[in-house]
Design a protein around this motif. Structure first.
Motif, short mmCIF file in Angstrom:
data_model
loop_
_atom_site.label_atom_id
_atom_site.label_comp_id
_atom_site.label_asym_id
_atom_site.label_seq_id
_atom_site.Cartn_x
_atom_site.Cartn_y
_atom_site.Cartn_z
N VAL A 335 21.20 147.78 34.34
CA VAL A 335 22.41 146.96 34.18
C VAL A 335 22.74 146.88 32.69
O VAL A 335 21.87 147.04 31.85
N LYS A 336 23.99 146.58 32.42
CA LYS A 336 24.39 146.44 31.02
C LYS A 336 24.14 144.99 30.59
O LYS A 336 23.65 144.72 29.51
N ASN A 354 15.23 147.17 27.58
CA ASN A 354 15.16 146.77 26.17
C ASN A 354 15.71 145.38 25.89
O ASN A 354 16.09 145.07 24.77
N TRP A 355 15.78 144.55 26.93
CA TRP A 355 16.29 143.19 26.75
C TRP A 355 15.48 142.43 25.70
O TRP A 355 15.98 141.52 25.07
N GLU A 356 14.22 142.83 25.54
CA GLU A 356 13.33 142.07 24.67
C GLU A 356 13.44 142.45 23.19
O GLU A 356 13.00 141.70 22.33
N ARG A 357 14.04 143.59 22.93
CA ARG A 357 14.00 144.12 21.56
C ARG A 357 14.72 143.20 20.56
O ARG A 357 15.90 142.90 20.71
N ILE A 379 7.86 145.34 25.29
CA ILE A 379 6.90 144.96 26.33
C ILE A 379 6.54 146.23 27.10
O ILE A 379 7.45 146.98 27.51
N TYR A 380 5.26 146.49 27.27
CA TYR A 380 4.81 147.64 28.07
C TYR A 380 4.45 147.14 29.45
O TYR A 380 3.44 146.44 29.61
N TYR A 381 5.28 147.49 30.45
CA TYR A 381 5.08 146.93 31.79
C TYR A 381 3.87 147.53 32.50
O TYR A 381 3.31 146.92 33.39
N ASN A 382 3.48 148.74 32.08
CA ASN A 382 2.31 149.34 32.74
C ASN A 382 1.00 148.69 32.29
O ASN A 382 0.06 148.57 33.06
N LEU A 421 21.89 133.75 25.68
CA LEU A 421 21.97 132.52 26.47
C LEU A 421 21.30 132.65 27.84
O LEU A 421 20.94 131.66 28.46
N TYR A 422 21.11 133.89 28.31
CA TYR A 422 20.54 134.03 29.65
C TYR A 422 19.07 133.61 29.71
O TYR A 422 18.54 133.42 30.80
#
Ligand SMILES: Nc1ncnc2c1ncn2[C@@H]1O[C@H](COP(=O)(O)OP(=O)(O)OP(=O)(O)O)[C@@H](O)[C@H]1O
Ligand SMILES: [Mg+2]
Length: 440
Positions: A335-336, A354-357, A379-382, A421-422
């Motif tokens: 998603v954007k 890349n929401w965390e970057r 964040i590395y999800y693996n 804000l999310y």
């Protein structure tokens, strides 16, 4: 360096950077009488008004943009402020300073601190303005103890900070309220202060702002509130304050105050982040051991491939990661922008890749006090690991209990590029399912 003579009862306007040493006579500055041999400094971008109490000879050193001039004192507020503030008995008191932007809140806080110091008190000081914090970095409320005279709150050593996620109080005022109350109690009970002075942010005219200021007064057990009035900006606030059991002192704002515009404020904050975080190093954090309190990844339910495929089909998008806790789930999807979707009664918060970057985060101890600010890189999800930039000087890794996500994204130059804000929406979603502990 320049030597200057001033007659008695004259007013000086001093723009920093400047340092002033009194050679002869007495000069009154921010609640303090400076006599022969004593000196004070005025920071860059700041203005301080001084009044001579006798014939004076002073030595000044001015930095770039520094300026010193005698002004007509007819409209000056020094004497009015002094008279009004001297009615406050500081010992065993909590005083809150309120007012709109640029009215002189920080200056009045400084004067009250000096008055307490003059009485020999150990003065607890809280800078409750996360946007323009002078004791700690931006996005925090921070506390210190003053035992000597100051001209700026920045001269105080930061003892305790609580990260409040953003610089705009309106999004987090509930959390700020809890944090301020907690830090005030800490000063009284663990640091044995004789008085507490609280500087606040300039948000005063909306309904929630007034509610916040009233609750702050009530919850901190304040017995004095100083309201700096400019026009009718604080009329509604004053009306409500009059209804509660607190001594309200109203003083005018100075006529020649320096005004800082939005850009000035933003640049000052960015300087605050970079000063705090640079030089930096990268810290690897295992999020299974030190979880993100407001997005507890890696402790929920993971789906098998079959279910993930069904969800992917149902959402009609590629999903890179998904995790569920009771009636809520978080997914990293194609998603954007952030969105919340519902599948079979489960609300799924979908975050972009890349929401965390670049997200500002706090590394906190078990009592939710700030150990260090950081910038989340990846964040590395693996593996469940995160890479966070922290100041090179940060050594208290062992005390880190958890991470808290902030709501500000910065770029590599520590410029604010987004208010995220999310993060609040994720917190509400997870709280509604009792997934987040009530912290603080
Ligand atoms: N008596 C005065 N005359 C002129 N300028 C003053 C006076 N007192 C303070 N100032 C200057 O006015 C500016 C605003 O004051 P101050 O920072 O105390 O206000 P504030 O309400 O805390 O602002 P903010 O909303 O940014 O927190 C500062 O540059 C300060 O040095
Ligand atoms: Mg201020």
């Amino acid at each position: 360096m320049e030597i200057q003579s001033i007659g008695p009862n004259e007013f000086l306007s001093i723009d920093g950077p400047a340092s002033v040493r009194v050679i002869d006579g007495r000069l009154y500055v921010l609640g303090v009488e400076y006599g022969p041999g004593s000196s004070f400094t005025v920071m860059r971008g700041r203005r301080i008004i001084a009044k001579s109490l006798s014939e004076c000879k002073i030595e000044t050193v001015l930095g770039p943009d520094g300026k010193i001039e005698t002004i007509n004192g007819a409209n000056e507020v020094i004497d009015i402020w002094d008279k009004a503030l001297s009615t406050i008995r500081l010992r065993n008191s909590t005083v809150v300073v309120m007012g709109a932007m640029d009215v002189g809140k920080t200056t009045v806080t400084t004067i009250l601190v000096n008055k307490g110091v003059k009485e020999g008190l150990k003065v607890g000081v809280i800078d409750g303005d996360p946007g323009q914090n002078d004791i700690g970095p931006p996005t925090t409320i921070s506390a210190s103890i003053a035992t000597s005279f100051i001209t700026h709150l920045t001269q105080l050593r930061n003892l305790r900070s609580i990260f409040v996620k953003t610089t705009s109080i309106e999004h987090v005022w509930d959390y700020v309220l809890n944090s301020m109350t907690k830090i005030v109690n800490e000063l009284w009970h663990n640091y044995n202060v004789d008085a507490v002075v609280i500087n606040t942010d300039g948000w005063i005219s909306e309904e929630n702002a007034i509610k916040f200021k009233l609750e702050l007064t009530r919850r901190t057990g304040a017995n004095h509130v100083v309201v700096i009035k400019r026009g009718d900006e604080s009329t509604d606030l004053l009306k409500e304050l009059m209804k509660i059991a607190v001594n309200v002192i109203t003083i005018p704002s100075p006529p020649n105050a320096r005004v800082r515009d939005r850009d000035d404020r933003k640049i000052r904050r960015e300087m605050g982040y970079s000063k705090y975080l640079m030089p930096s190093r990268e810290l690897n954090v295992n999020l299974r051991e030190k979880p993100i309190v407001n997005l507890p990844l890696f402790n929920g339910l993971r789906y098998d491939n079959y279910i993930t495929r069904l969800i992917r089909r149902s959402l009609n998008m590629a999903i890179h990661y998904i995790e569920q806790w009771r009636g809520a789930a978080v997914a990293i999807g194609n998603v954007k922008d952030f969105q919340i979707r519902n599948i079979g009664g489960v609300n799924i918060a979908i975050l972009p890749m890349n929401w965390e970057r670049g997200l500002l985060v706090a590394l906190e101890d078990r009592d939710n006090y700030l150990l260090s600010l950081g910038v989340l890189r990846k964040i590395y999800y693996n593996t469940g690991k995160a890479v966070i930039s922290v100041p090179k000087t940060f050594i208290n890794e062992g005390l880190v209990d958890h991470i808290r996500l902030g709501m500000i994204r910065v770029n590599d130059n520590y410029e604010e590029v987004e208010k995220v804000l999310y993060i609040n929406r994720i917190e509400s979603l997870l709280s509604s399912q009792n997934i987040l502990e009530n912290s603080n």
